[in-house]
Structure formats: C-alpha cells, structure tokens
Design a protein around this motif. Structure first.
Motif, PDB file in Angstrom:
ATOM      1  N   GLY A   1       0.849  -1.198   0.000  1.00  0.00           N
ATOM      2  CA  GLY A   1       0.000   0.000   0.000  1.00  0.00           C
ATOM      3  C   GLY A   1       0.879   1.241   0.000  1.00  0.00           C
TER       4      GLY A   1
ATOM      5  N   GLU B   1      -0.060   1.626   5.621  1.00  0.00           N
ATOM      6  CA  GLU B   1      -0.166   0.346   6.327  1.00  0.00           C
ATOM      7  C   GLU B   1      -1.525  -0.278   6.044  1.00  0.00           C
ATOM      8  OE1 GLU B   1       2.436  -0.823   7.527  1.00  0.00           O
ATOM      9  OE2 GLU B   1       3.708   0.900   8.005  1.00  0.00           O
TER      10      GLU B   1
ATOM     11  N   LYS C   1      -5.595  10.869  12.056  1.00  0.00           N
ATOM     12  CA  LYS C   1      -5.749  10.543  10.641  1.00  0.00           C
ATOM     13  C   LYS C   1      -6.533   9.240  10.495  1.00  0.00           C
ATOM     14  CE  LYS C   1      -3.085  10.011   6.371  1.00  0.00           C
ATOM     15  NZ  LYS C   1      -1.878  10.457   5.656  1.00  0.00           N
TER      16      LYS C   1
ATOM     17  N   GLY D   1      -6.510   8.433   4.132  1.00  0.00           N
ATOM     18  CA  GLY D   1      -5.574   9.139   3.259  1.00  0.00           C
ATOM     19  C   GLY D   1      -5.943   8.872   1.808  1.00  0.00           C
ATOM     20  N   ILE D   2      -5.542   9.790   0.948  1.00  0.00           N
ATOM     21  CA  ILE D   2      -5.922   9.732  -0.473  1.00  0.00           C
ATOM     22  C   ILE D   2      -4.681   9.854  -1.342  1.00  0.00           C
ATOM     23  CG2 ILE D   2      -7.154  11.037  -2.296  1.00  0.00           C
ATOM     24  CD1 ILE D   2      -9.182  11.778   0.021  1.00  0.00           C
ATOM     25  N   LEU D   3      -4.640   9.028  -2.373  1.00  0.00           N
ATOM     26  CA  LEU D   3      -3.511   9.057  -3.314  1.00  0.00           C
ATOM     27  C   LEU D   3      -4.067   9.088  -4.733  1.00  0.00           C
ATOM     28  CD1 LEU D   3      -0.446   8.650  -3.979  1.00  0.00           C
ATOM     29  CD2 LEU D   3      -0.909   6.190  -3.971  1.00  0.00           C
TER      30      LEU D   3
ATOM     31  N   LEU E   1       2.504   4.900  14.484  1.00  0.00           N
ATOM     32  CA  LEU E   1       1.632   5.930  13.892  1.00  0.00           C
ATOM     33  C   LEU E   1       0.795   6.598  14.992  1.00  0.00           C
ATOM     34  CD1 LEU E   1       0.312   3.888  10.805  1.00  0.00           C
ATOM     35  CD2 LEU E   1       2.026   5.722  10.755  1.00  0.00           C
TER      36      LEU E   1
ATOM     37  N   GLY F   1      -2.479   8.267  13.936  1.00  0.00           N
ATOM     38  CA  GLY F   1      -3.498   7.524  13.200  1.00  0.00           C
ATOM     39  C   GLY F   1      -4.537   6.939  14.150  1.00  0.00           C
TER      40      GLY F   1
END
Ligand code: BT5
Length: 250
Positions: free
Chosen positions: A49, A58, A114, A117-119, A147, A150
């Motif tokens: 990922g 993760e 968090k 998340g965006i990719l 993290l 997170g």
C-alpha cells in the motif's frame, strides 16, 4: 451493501473485490483505458500500500483499501485530490460519522487523528484515485506501526460497514468530479474550504531547503495552500504541511 448505496452513472459500476493485492492503485494503473471505465477495485489487504511521495500506507487488514479509475480531460486531473477529499469527508458524514475534516491537501482527520488518506496518480487522461480508510484496527495496531497520529473509526466508537462507506465515497466522488467537468469547480472549492481544518490554523510547511511556520489563510484556485508567515505570504502546491494541534504539529 456496496451496490445498495451506489448511485452513479458509471463510476464504480464495475467493482472488483480482491482478497489481497500489492496496491489497488497499481491494479487500476495496470488496466487498459477501455477496461478502466467505471472500474473500482478494493482489497481486504495490500502488500505494498502506498501513500504520497512514495510513502507506505499500512494495509494489514481491517481497513478499506479502495481505488477507482477516472477518465477525464487532462486539465481536470490536478483537481481530483481536492474532489476526492470532499467526497470522502461527506461520505463519512452521510454514514453518521461526525467531525471529519480535511488536513490540506487530502488527509481526513477526526479529533486530530488521521482516519483516511488519499492518493491520486495520473497518466495522460486517466487517473487512479485511491483511498485508505481505517475501519476496525485497534489502538495497539497504530502503536506497533509507530503511527501516533493515526486512528480507526472503531477506536472512535463507530461500527462501520466498509462496503456501504465505499459505495458512498464513490457516489460522492462522481458528483464532485462532475462539478469539475461541468465548470462548477468554484462551488467544489467552497465546499473544500469549509471542510479544510488547515484554514485559520497554525501550520508548518516542510520544504526542501527550510521549514516555514505560519497561519494558513486560503486554498487558492489551483488548490495551493496560502500561508501567512512572518516573512510574508507563500503558497505551497505539494509536499508536507503539518497542522498545529494540542498534541503538537501532526
Ligand atoms: C496518504 O499518503 O495518506 C495516502 C494513502 C492512500 C492509501 C490508499 S489505500 C488504497 C490505495 N492503494 C494504495 O496503495 N494507496 C491508496 P500520505 O499523505 O503520504 O500519508 C502517508 C503517511 O501516513 C505515512 O508516511 C504514515 O505516516 C501515515 N500512515 C501510514 N499508514 C497509515 C494508516 N493506516 N493510518 C494512518 N496513517 C497512516
């Protein structure tokens, strides 16, 4: 559950669910343009990922790992991260999850943690838009992974049907993308600004040469974050911008 909430013309109508893959964004990237139309891919786990700038996301399980293909004019592609962030924040709200906001450019935070998340990765006039949402992981998972910022929706007390959430994200994404394609980007930008936690907050922009602190005052038409610093106004268009929270800069 996915198809019971999916309300789109094309986006996500072709839905592929995999037990495990390297990265759902990579799956989209490997498809030809003609098979990518309307395609969404989800996996229960990802072995590789990815986050932005080559970072790791993760993806051991208990999360939503979802990517969809967008085929649109090249000039729209740079606006996809913004559109997807609005779509995701709104999808969480539609699912009864309160307090989701966007840390510029496109992290989804709740209570300064968090959650997603965006990719977005683009080639020519095709993009792979990926979103990872932490659904059921325990606090121990984030501790073990190092993290501290997170968290999962379960840790915040939400029991979430991740396929319903996936359907809502894609439904909202198609609406947000159609705002861009129909010349209503300004309207989308207004929604983004309302959801953006960075605006009006202390931020820290980590540049190649130096780190600059200031107050984020705007997200401009190009999606750049405008920051008022002691040395004057700067606009940043990529890279890392941390947000000041009671726990420090995250
Ligand atoms: C992102 O990057 O936040 C984009 C994440 C996109 C993941 C999705 S999952 C489906 C699709 N397939 C992929 O391979 N990717 C997409 P960035 O802003 O660069 O943040 C990455 C940073 O977030 C890492 O360096 C860690 O600090 C942190 N992080 C990693 N995994 C996390 C997790 N599960 N939850 C919260 N934070 C995490």
């Amino acid at each position: 559950m996915y198809f019971s909430v999916l309300d789109t013309k094309t986006l996500g109508q072709n839905f592929l669910l995999l037990e495990e893959t390297d990265s759902t964004n990579a799956c989209i990237k490997r498809t030809q343009l003609e098979e990518a139309q309307g395609l969404a891919v989800a996996a229960l786990r990802q072995s590789a990922g990815r986050g932005r700038l080559g970072r790791v996301w993760e993806s051991e399980g208990d999360g939503l790992y979802l990517s969809f293909a967008v085929i649109t004019a090249a000039e729209n592609l740079t606006k996809l991260p913004l559109a997807t962030a609005v779509a995701a924040a709104k999808a969480l709200e539609d699912a009864g999850i309160n307090g989701a906001g966007i840390k510029w450019p496109n992290d989804i935070l709740i209570s300064d943690k968090k959650i997603a998340g965006i990719l977005c990765q683009a080639w020519g006039n095709k993009a792979a838009v990926g979103i990872g949402v932490n659904i059921g992981q325990s606090a121990g998972f984030f501790e073990n992974m190092g993290l501290p910022n997170g968290a999962s929706l379960a840790m915040l007390g939400y029991k979430t049907d991740m396929w319903m959430l996936a359907g809502r994200i894609i439904t909202n994404a198609e609406r947000c993308i159609s705002l861009i394609e129909s010349g209503n980007y300004d309207f989308l930008l207004k929604k983004y600004r309302r959801l953006c936690l960075s605006l009006g907050s202390k931020v820290e922009a980590i540049g190649v040469a130096e780190t600059v602190r200031g107050i984020a005052t705007d997200v401009d038409e190009s999606g750049r974050l405008v920051i008022d610093t002691p040395k004057g106004r700067i606009s940043v268009d990529s890279g890392e911008v941390k947000l000041r929270t009671p726990q420090g800069y995250i």
